[in-house]
Design an enzyme around this catalytic site. Sequence first.
Site, PDB file in Angstrom:
ATOM      1  N   MET A   1       0.858  -1.189   0.000  1.00 21.28           N
ATOM      2  CA  MET A   1       0.000   0.000   0.000  1.00 21.28           C
ATOM      3  C   MET A   1       0.888   1.231   0.000  1.00 21.28           C
ATOM      4  O   MET A   1       1.893   1.278   0.705  1.00 21.28           O
ATOM      5  CB  MET A   1      -0.895   0.017   1.248  1.00 21.28           C
ATOM      6  CG  MET A   1      -1.539   1.380   1.555  1.00 21.28           C
ATOM      7  SD  MET A   1      -2.194   1.486   3.247  1.00 21.28           S
ATOM      8  CE  MET A   1      -3.777   0.676   3.025  1.00 21.28           C
TER       9      MET A   1
ATOM     10  N   ASP B   1       0.118   5.684  -1.476  1.00 19.51           N
ATOM     11  CA  ASP B   1      -0.706   6.890  -1.371  1.00 19.51           C
ATOM     12  C   ASP B   1      -2.207   6.632  -1.235  1.00 19.51           C
ATOM     13  O   ASP B   1      -2.771   5.808  -1.963  1.00 19.51           O
ATOM     14  CB  ASP B   1      -0.538   7.755  -2.624  1.00 19.51           C
ATOM     15  CG  ASP B   1       0.899   8.095  -2.921  1.00 19.51           C
ATOM     16  OD1 ASP B   1       1.784   7.724  -2.142  1.00 19.51           O
ATOM     17  OD2 ASP B   1       1.136   8.741  -3.959  1.00 19.51           O
TER      18      ASP B   1
ATOM     19  N   GLN C   1      -3.285   3.388  -3.368  1.00 20.11           N
ATOM     20  CA  GLN C   1      -2.365   2.682  -4.246  1.00 20.11           C
ATOM     21  C   GLN C   1      -2.068   1.308  -3.655  1.00 20.11           C
ATOM     22  O   GLN C   1      -1.738   1.179  -2.465  1.00 20.11           O
ATOM     23  CB  GLN C   1      -1.078   3.481  -4.406  1.00 20.11           C
ATOM     24  CG  GLN C   1      -1.240   4.745  -5.248  1.00 20.11           C
ATOM     25  CD  GLN C   1      -1.409   4.413  -6.719  1.00 20.11           C
ATOM     26  OE1 GLN C   1      -0.452   4.215  -7.452  1.00 20.11           O
ATOM     27  NE2 GLN C   1      -2.657   4.343  -7.169  1.00 20.11           N
TER      28      GLN C   1
ATOM     29  N   ARG D   1       0.102  14.038 -13.454  1.00 22.12           N
ATOM     30  CA  ARG D   1      -0.566  13.023 -12.631  1.00 22.12           C
ATOM     31  C   ARG D   1      -1.285  13.615 -11.414  1.00 22.12           C
ATOM     32  O   ARG D   1      -1.291  14.809 -11.186  1.00 22.12           O
ATOM     33  CB  ARG D   1       0.441  11.976 -12.170  1.00 22.12           C
ATOM     34  CG  ARG D   1       1.668  12.473 -11.408  1.00 22.12           C
ATOM     35  CD  ARG D   1       2.548  11.270 -11.057  1.00 22.12           C
ATOM     36  NE  ARG D   1       3.797  11.619 -10.390  1.00 22.12           N
ATOM     37  CZ  ARG D   1       4.956  11.798 -11.003  1.00 22.12           C
ATOM     38  NH1 ARG D   1       5.029  11.700 -12.323  1.00 22.12           N
ATOM     39  NH2 ARG D   1       6.052  12.080 -10.311  1.00 22.12           N
TER      40      ARG D   1
END
Length: 464
Positions: free
Chosen positions: A17, A19, A35, A131
Amino acid sequence: MSLPRPRFHLAPAQNWMNDPNGLVFAGDRWHAFFQFNPQGNDWGNMSWGHASSPDLLHWDEHPVALRHRPGEQIYSGSVVAGDDGTLTAFYTSAYDHGVQAQSRATSVDGGFTWTMDAANPMLDRGSADFRDPKVVRVPGGGWLMLTVEAVERRVVFYASDDLRTWRETGSFGPLGPEGVVWECPDLVRLPLEGTTERVWVLLLSTNPVGDDADPAGSAMHYVVGDLVDDVFHSPAADLRPLDHGRDCYAGVTFDSAPGGSAVMLAWMGNWRYAHVVPTSPWRGAMSLPRTLGLRRADDALHLVQRPVLPPLDDVELDSPAIAPHAVLEVRWDTAATGTMRLRLEGEGDAVVDVIHDPAARTLSVSRSGREADALHPDFAGVRTAPLVDPAAGALTLVIDGPLMEVFADDGLTALSHLVTLGAGPVTVSATASTSVVPTVRVGEARVGSPAPTAQEGPAAPAAA
């Protein structure tokens, strides 16, 4: 040593894991997308994991929400809730051919299944570093999307009336140190304590890059300013640290939080050593949620962070050993004690020292011991934060397995760290430069062990 999994911080049962992505309050639950690598506990195959909570402390893990596809990884983004209950996700499509662009997906069942837009990507600048779309509501109606051109250190803004068609309105930056990339922006309108005023604050994360990258690694910052014509402006000459610890990154706020509050969740990690943190079969965890505000002090506006704390059972500190899942409230008279030292000793020779020095106007946290030294060359050491009000003799220390967060200055100062104290009892001692001993109140967290497996759908709210 394998570090224990946290009990009241969000952490996956297994796999990697980092962000937080779409954070949204919907259906009387707090939903966190993040994420996630569905295939292992190293970074890769980036997808969106999903967990939800009734209270920001008990988390139920759900199946992967947005899964990587051939030629496309699903990078960071955000989720907003519509009036009809539809959730709309905005995320970065990171294509194997090197382009990063912004895409869209919708969910009509509370975030458990998603339909990707057939017109994706909806924003494509032909850039390799475009992004992290964060969509926020604009007072009076409409939406604003913040993205980054990461290498250029710019936040690029887009406005929309329908969450489909976007027009570029301008950018903010570059600002602050070079040699970093900007990531994970957020724009929040925070209440100023003691007034009815609300002020716009830009949140940013920076990560050092290059052959001579700063060994301090990744960090979070904020900038106070204003929103004019759908573009953030600020007279600031530099970025201000949001958290002075080593392990607070990529924090963003929940959409549609009750009462319009700004509740932030961050990844407790640092890109200098995140890949070698000794945990298995999971790796990565989130900070405690923090409600954000502003306070005026020393003729400046300072960010205030109030953590959401677990329910506590008071434990008398007649024995210095506590469980490694606890909250410590420390109180002292700075005029009587002078410098205050709080020491935590764990397995082996692992030590964490927290030192409050009113004369130097500093609060420091150090990590030491063989495990800290072995984890990574940049892991052990000292971090020091300036104190706005050194006369305020109080701090809250939260420890949850390998996670430690320290809050002082009545919410103005925070230091967040991974620690290597281990899974056994932690010895706590408090000393002062005088003979006056600080008062330490310990509360052991009344939160059960995390569920070992993912849930298949929304679970019933857990009891506090």
